[in-house]
Each structure stands twice: as C-alpha cells, then as structure tokens.
Design a protein around this motif. Structure first.
Motif, mmCIF file in Angstrom:
data_model
loop_
_atom_site.group_PDB
_atom_site.id
_atom_site.type_symbol
_atom_site.label_atom_id
_atom_site.label_comp_id
_atom_site.label_asym_id
_atom_site.label_seq_id
_atom_site.Cartn_x
_atom_site.Cartn_y
_atom_site.Cartn_z
ATOM 1 N N SER A 123 0.831 -1.210 0.000
ATOM 2 C CA SER A 123 0.000 0.000 0.000
ATOM 3 C C SER A 123 0.864 1.259 0.000
ATOM 4 O O SER A 123 0.632 2.181 -0.783
ATOM 5 N N LEU A 124 1.858 1.303 0.864
ATOM 6 C CA LEU A 124 2.733 2.469 0.955
ATOM 7 C C LEU A 124 3.431 2.731 -0.373
ATOM 8 O O LEU A 124 3.472 3.867 -0.850
ATOM 9 N N LYS A 125 3.936 1.684 -0.975
ATOM 10 C CA LYS A 125 4.682 1.878 -2.222
ATOM 11 C C LYS A 125 3.754 2.240 -3.377
ATOM 12 O O LYS A 125 4.056 3.138 -4.159
ATOM 13 N N TYR A 126 2.608 1.581 -3.459
ATOM 14 C CA TYR A 126 1.673 1.873 -4.553
ATOM 15 C C TYR A 126 1.041 3.254 -4.396
ATOM 16 O O TYR A 126 0.877 3.989 -5.355
ATOM 17 N N GLU A 127 0.667 3.610 -3.190
ATOM 18 C CA GLU A 127 -0.051 4.860 -2.948
ATOM 19 C C GLU A 127 0.864 6.074 -2.752
ATOM 20 O O GLU A 127 0.402 7.206 -2.845
ATOM 21 N N LEU A 128 2.149 5.853 -2.479
ATOM 22 C CA LEU A 128 3.059 6.971 -2.230
ATOM 23 C C LEU A 128 4.346 6.879 -3.046
ATOM 24 O O LEU A 128 4.613 7.718 -3.894
#
Length: 177
Positions: A126-131
């Motif tokens: 999530s962190l990598k995809y969203e940020l």
C-alpha cells in the motif's frame, strides 16, 4: 547470520484484541541522495502502524527505534507476540534484549515464506503503490516527510480497510473502548 531464530507463533492463532500480535519488517525507499530504510510495527488486530523509524542504515538500532516507539504508544497489560522475518536485525542480541525487558515474545516467519508476514507485506504494498511509486524524492528529508504524512495522516487516520468494516485503524480502535 548466526543469530537465533524464534519459532513461528502465529500458526493457528486467532486474533482477539489489540496488542496481541504485532508484525514488524523493513523496506527501502530510493531518493536522489541514496536509500532510506523504513521499519514499521503494525498491530495485526487494528491494522494501525504504531511504531516506525527511518535511517540511511538498516541495522538493529533502526528496528529497536521502531519497537520503542510502538511500546511507548501502547500500555501492554497482556502477553504480546511480535512477528518478523528472519533478518539479522531481528535476531540481534540488542533487539532480543529489548523484547525481554518488556516481556514480548518473538515470532519469526518460516524460511523463505513471505506469507507468514503477509500483514506487513500488505502495508508495504500500500505504501509503495499509494506513495512511493508516484514520487521521485530529491532528498532524504523529502522522503521522510512524505512517509511521516502517509503513515500518521493518511494510513492510520483516513485510509479505509475492508477487514475493519471499511474504517480507518484509528476509527476502529476508538470504537473498541
């Protein structure tokens, strides 16, 4: 590494409350100034990131800093398991000493089995995809600020989780009391 490996204590365990099981892991974020390592501690019941730390070196002190932040956020009254992979940082004497000081029981994933730590791997995704994948960080400071905002402003307070009846981790936790 030659450090001890804790058994996987999560198999067949049912989550019943916050602060029953935490998961921890490390990832890295590329900036124009080099790699920024991020360690997070996630409460598996509430999906809240309760501890995190960032630095340009991935070592035992980085994982201990994230653990100490999590311990300071929570008041442990019952036994706690903290689950990680088999990384040298999580097998280090310094990390195991902090666990022992607080009566926390270590658990480690089976060798080569990423599914054992799926909760924290999902957070990294999530962190990598969203940020991360949408930014080119010019400086380490820029990446640190963006990660702080993502965790503390968006992920914990705003981001909805299907496993929490489409609530944010903080909203879910507030309804438990």
């Amino acid at each position: 590494h030659g450090g001890p490996i804790a058994p996987n204590r999560l198999r067949h365990l049912r989550l019943k409350r916050p602060d029953q099981v935490w998961a921890t892991d490390a990832t890295c974020i590329l900036t124009s100034q080099g790699w920024l390592y991020l360690v997070a501690v996630l409460d598996l019941f509430t999906r809240r990131v309760i501890g995190w730390s960032m630095h340009t070196l991935l070592d035992a002190s980085l994982v201990i800093a994230a653990l100490r932040m999590a311990l300071a956020q929570r008041r442990l009254t019952k036994p706690l398991i903290i689950h990680s992979d088999r990384g040298a940082q999580f097998a280090s004497a310094a990390y195991r000493h902090v666990l022992a000081q607080h009566g926390v029981l270590a658990s480690m994933a089976r060798k080569g089995n990423c599914y054992d730590n799926a909760f924290i791997e999902s957070f990294w995704s999530s962190l990598k995809y969203e940020l991360v994948y949408h930014h080119r960080f010019a400086t380490l400071a820029e990446a640190r600020t963006a990660v702080f905002d993502y965790i503390e402003t968006f992920y914990n307070r705003t981001r909805l989780h299907s496993s929490l009846a489409y609530q944010s981790p903080i909203t879910f936790e507030s309804k438990l009391n």
